[in-house]
Design a protein around this motif. Structure first.
Motif, PDB file in Angstrom:
ATOM      1  N   ALA A   1       0.833  -1.204   0.000  1.00  0.00           N
ATOM      2  CA  ALA A   1       0.000   0.000   0.000  1.00  0.00           C
ATOM      3  C   ALA A   1       0.864   1.249   0.000  1.00  0.00           C
ATOM      4  N   VAL A   2       0.322   2.313  -0.585  1.00  0.00           N
ATOM      5  CA  VAL A   2       0.975   3.625  -0.550  1.00  0.00           C
ATOM      6  C   VAL A   2       0.170   4.550   0.335  1.00  0.00           C
ATOM      7  N   LEU A   3       0.839   5.588   0.826  1.00  0.00           N
ATOM      8  CA  LEU A   3       0.178   6.673   1.543  1.00  0.00           C
ATOM      9  C   LEU A   3       0.383   7.947   0.748  1.00  0.00           C
ATOM     10  N   GLU A   4      -0.713   8.606   0.428  1.00  0.00           N
ATOM     11  CA  GLU A   4      -0.656   9.896  -0.254  1.00  0.00           C
ATOM     12  C   GLU A   4      -1.049  10.972   0.749  1.00  0.00           C
ATOM     13  N   CYS A   5      -0.172  11.952   0.937  1.00  0.00           N
ATOM     14  CA  CYS A   5      -0.392  13.020   1.917  1.00  0.00           C
ATOM     15  C   CYS A   5      -0.890  14.278   1.215  1.00  0.00           C
ATOM     16  N   LYS A   6      -1.966  14.862   1.737  1.00  0.00           N
ATOM     17  CA  LYS A   6      -2.566  16.036   1.120  1.00  0.00           C
ATOM     18  C   LYS A   6      -2.830  17.118   2.162  1.00  0.00           C
ATOM     19  N   THR A   7      -2.924  18.349   1.685  1.00  0.00           N
ATOM     20  CA  THR A   7      -3.445  19.458   2.479  1.00  0.00           C
ATOM     21  C   THR A   7      -4.577  20.074   1.671  1.00  0.00           C
ATOM     22  N   ALA A   8      -5.598  20.570   2.362  1.00  0.00           N
ATOM     23  CA  ALA A   8      -6.761  21.114   1.667  1.00  0.00           C
ATOM     24  C   ALA A   8      -7.247  22.381   2.342  1.00  0.00           C
ATOM     25  N   ASN A   9      -7.767  23.289   1.541  1.00  0.00           N
ATOM     26  CA  ASN A   9      -8.391  24.498   2.042  1.00  0.00           C
ATOM     27  C   ASN A   9      -9.641  24.140   2.831  1.00  0.00           C
ATOM     28  N   GLN A  10      -9.937  24.892   3.881  1.00  0.00           N
ATOM     29  CA  GLN A  10     -11.106  24.591   4.720  1.00  0.00           C
ATOM     30  C   GLN A  10     -12.417  24.668   3.943  1.00  0.00           C
ATOM     31  N   PHE A  11     -12.426  25.458   2.850  1.00  0.00           N
ATOM     32  CA  PHE A  11     -13.642  25.571   2.050  1.00  0.00           C
ATOM     33  C   PHE A  11     -13.902  24.308   1.216  1.00  0.00           C
ATOM     34  N   LEU A  12     -12.909  23.416   1.172  1.00  0.00           N
ATOM     35  CA  LEU A  12     -13.065  22.163   0.431  1.00  0.00           C
ATOM     36  C   LEU A  12     -13.376  20.991   1.360  1.00  0.00           C
ATOM     37  N   ALA A  13     -13.716  21.298   2.613  1.00  0.00           N
ATOM     38  CA  ALA A  13     -13.939  20.244   3.605  1.00  0.00           C
ATOM     39  C   ALA A  13     -15.050  19.283   3.186  1.00  0.00           C
ATOM     40  N   LYS A  14     -16.072  19.792   2.480  1.00  0.00           N
ATOM     41  CA  LYS A  14     -17.192  18.929   2.081  1.00  0.00           C
ATOM     42  C   LYS A  14     -16.749  17.816   1.146  1.00  0.00           C
ATOM     43  N   GLU A  15     -15.667  18.050   0.404  1.00  0.00           N
ATOM     44  CA  GLU A  15     -15.175  17.029  -0.524  1.00  0.00           C
ATOM     45  C   GLU A  15     -14.631  15.806   0.201  1.00  0.00           C
ATOM     46  N   TRP A  16     -14.425  15.933   1.532  1.00  0.00           N
ATOM     47  CA  TRP A  16     -13.834  14.848   2.306  1.00  0.00           C
ATOM     48  C   TRP A  16     -14.808  14.266   3.330  1.00  0.00           C
ATOM     49  N   GLU A  17     -16.064  14.702   3.306  1.00  0.00           N
ATOM     50  CA  GLU A  17     -17.033  14.215   4.290  1.00  0.00           C
ATOM     51  C   GLU A  17     -17.398  12.755   4.030  1.00  0.00           C
ATOM     52  N   GLY A  18     -17.657  12.024   5.108  1.00  0.00           N
ATOM     53  CA  GLY A  18     -18.073  10.624   4.986  1.00  0.00           C
ATOM     54  C   GLY A  18     -17.080   9.806   4.197  1.00  0.00           C
ATOM     55  N   GLU A  19     -17.564   9.150   3.163  1.00  0.00           N
ATOM     56  CA  GLU A  19     -16.709   8.326   2.314  1.00  0.00           C
ATOM     57  C   GLU A  19     -16.178   9.096   1.108  1.00  0.00           C
ATOM     58  N   GLU A  20     -16.471  10.389   1.043  1.00  0.00           N
ATOM     59  CA  GLU A  20     -16.108  11.176  -0.125  1.00  0.00           C
ATOM     60  C   GLU A  20     -14.589  11.348  -0.252  1.00  0.00           C
ATOM     61  N   ILE A  21     -14.114  11.274  -1.488  1.00  0.00           N
ATOM     62  CA  ILE A  21     -12.719  11.551  -1.846  1.00  0.00           C
ATOM     63  C   ILE A  21     -12.747  12.291  -3.181  1.00  0.00           C
ATOM     64  N   PRO A  22     -12.059  13.409  -3.311  1.00  0.00           N
ATOM     65  CA  PRO A  22     -12.034  14.088  -4.612  1.00  0.00           C
ATOM     66  C   PRO A  22     -11.619  13.120  -5.720  1.00  0.00           C
ATOM     67  N   LEU A  23     -12.355  13.140  -6.826  1.00  0.00           N
ATOM     68  CA  LEU A  23     -12.133  12.173  -7.897  1.00  0.00           C
ATOM     69  C   LEU A  23     -10.715  12.232  -8.442  1.00  0.00           C
ATOM     70  N   SER A  24     -10.141  13.424  -8.503  1.00  0.00           N
ATOM     71  CA  SER A  24      -8.776  13.550  -9.025  1.00  0.00           C
ATOM     72  C   SER A  24      -7.785  12.778  -8.162  1.00  0.00           C
ATOM     73  N   TYR A  25      -7.976  12.814  -6.847  1.00  0.00           N
ATOM     74  CA  TYR A  25      -7.072  12.089  -5.940  1.00  0.00           C
ATOM     75  C   TYR A  25      -7.326  10.589  -5.983  1.00  0.00           C
ATOM     76  N   LEU A  26      -8.594  10.218  -6.132  1.00  0.00           N
ATOM     77  CA  LEU A  26      -8.926   8.796  -6.242  1.00  0.00           C
ATOM     78  C   LEU A  26      -8.231   8.191  -7.460  1.00  0.00           C
ATOM     79  N   CYS A  27      -8.277   8.896  -8.586  1.00  0.00           N
ATOM     80  CA  CYS A  27      -7.627   8.407  -9.800  1.00  0.00           C
ATOM     81  C   CYS A  27      -6.110   8.380  -9.642  1.00  0.00           C
ATOM     82  N   GLN A  28      -5.569   9.330  -8.917  1.00  0.00           N
ATOM     83  CA  GLN A  28      -4.121   9.375  -8.697  1.00  0.00           C
ATOM     84  C   GLN A  28      -3.637   8.140  -7.945  1.00  0.00           C
ATOM     85  N   VAL A  29      -4.322   7.784  -6.854  1.00  0.00           N
ATOM     86  CA  VAL A  29      -3.854   6.637  -6.069  1.00  0.00           C
ATOM     87  C   VAL A  29      -4.154   5.315  -6.785  1.00  0.00           C
TER      88      VAL A  29
END
Length: 313
Positions: free
Chosen positions: A109-137
């Motif tokens: 397994a790999v670990l991908e480390c990210k930082t995000a603006n607080q206004f993008l918090a909804k993109e990480w709620e629950g099981e959500e993952i930004p699609l661009s990052y999902l495709c990256q991993v």
């Protein structure tokens, strides 16, 4: 296969990125990157533009905080991670590459480390993952032949989230097909990808061709079709804009009849309030302070190229 990055300078590392498709390129090729288009990436990979040797502010702080995010992931999960200062290559398609943030010890397994603006918090709620990052991993799992991946993100500097992502072979196959086609067709064969309508492409073209041209050229007849299509789109835009104004006016009329600044429906809250903005009154400035109005230093000059289209005949 892999190659070490320990001895590379930053400039050498940037140049090496031209030799393949890395994780940060995946979203761009898939059309998921609003900051860069596939057209721009093609110019970079084929050496037609100079590489940007400076990091943006978000990219800079992402690099600075990567170690913080990795350490917190270890604290929260009990897992151990390690750096792998290498560029890994896919066994069948060596131009598909992975420069991962961390390897998870004892797991494939790999670990991908990210930082995000607080206004993008909804993109990480629950099981959500930004699609661009999902495709990256998923791309990383493909290159490394790994079973799963983790993403850890620090949101707004004060909220930490981590998630496990399982390998999705169907998605990997779809991504790989797009990446291989981009590399073999656009980069190797030199076929220019379509110029899209993204804001990133518009800004890039305006910057790259900021100087006025000196020649007159004849465009092929197919551009007549493009211009006719553009005219139709403009008419459609006017129609849609009119329909939006119609809806807005119906809402304003109802609020006005009830002397309301706030309207509440079962699903929405509507606000119709005055907004104050200050603008320079050039006429008054000229009348009251004529000398100051003549001072060229108070004016900010901007130059931009404007495209106009006129029908012949």
């Amino acid at each position: 296969m892999s190659k070490s990055t320990l001895e590379m300078t930053h400039d050498e590392w940037l140049l090496d990125r031209r030799r393949g498709i890395g994780g940060s390129d995946v979203a761009t090729i898939l059309g998921l990157n609003k900051w860069k288009s596939a057209y721009q990436l093609w110019l970079e990979k084929t050496g037609q533009v100079e590489l940007d040797h400076t990091d943006s502010e978000p990219a800079y702080w992402g690099n600075v905080l990567e170690e913080v995010v990795a350490k917190e992931f270890q604290e929260r999960t009990g897992l151990k991670v390690r750096r792998r200062n290498q560029v890994f290559e896919h066994p069948l398609h060596p131009f598909l590459r992975a420069n991962i943030d961390r390897d998870v010890v004892g797991e494939k397994a790999v670990l991908e480390c990210k930082t995000a603006n607080q206004f993008l918090a909804k993109e990480w709620e629950g099981e959500e993952i930004p699609l661009s990052y999902l495709c990256q991993v998923q791309h990383y799992m493909n290159v490394m032949n790994y079973d799963h991946a983790y993403i850890a993100v620090l949101i707004g500097g004060q909220k930490f989230v981590w998630k496990r992502i399982e390998r999705d072979q169907e998605l990997i196959d779809m991504i790989t097909e797009r990446l291989v086609d981009f590399w073999e067709t656009n980069v190797v064969e030199g076929v220019e990808p379509p110029v899209d309508g993204s804001k990133a492409t518009s800004e890039f073209l305006n910057e790259r061709y900021s100087e006025d041209g000196t020649e007159e050229t004849t465009l092929p007849a197919e551009f007549d079709g493009l211009i006719e299509y553009r005219k139709q789109l403009k008419e459609d835009v006017d129609l849609i804009t009119g329909k939006i104004s119609e809806v807005d006016n119906q809402i304003k009329s109802e609020l006005g009849k009830k002397d309301a600044a706030i309207g509440i429906t079962p699903k929405f809250v509507i606000s119709w309030k005055s907004v104050t903005s200050n603008r320079l009154n050039k006429k008054l400035l000229t009348e009251k302070y004529p000398e100051a109005a003549k001072d060229p230093e108070i004016y900010q000059t901007s130059i931009s190229k404007r495209m106009t289209i006129k029908e012949i005949g």
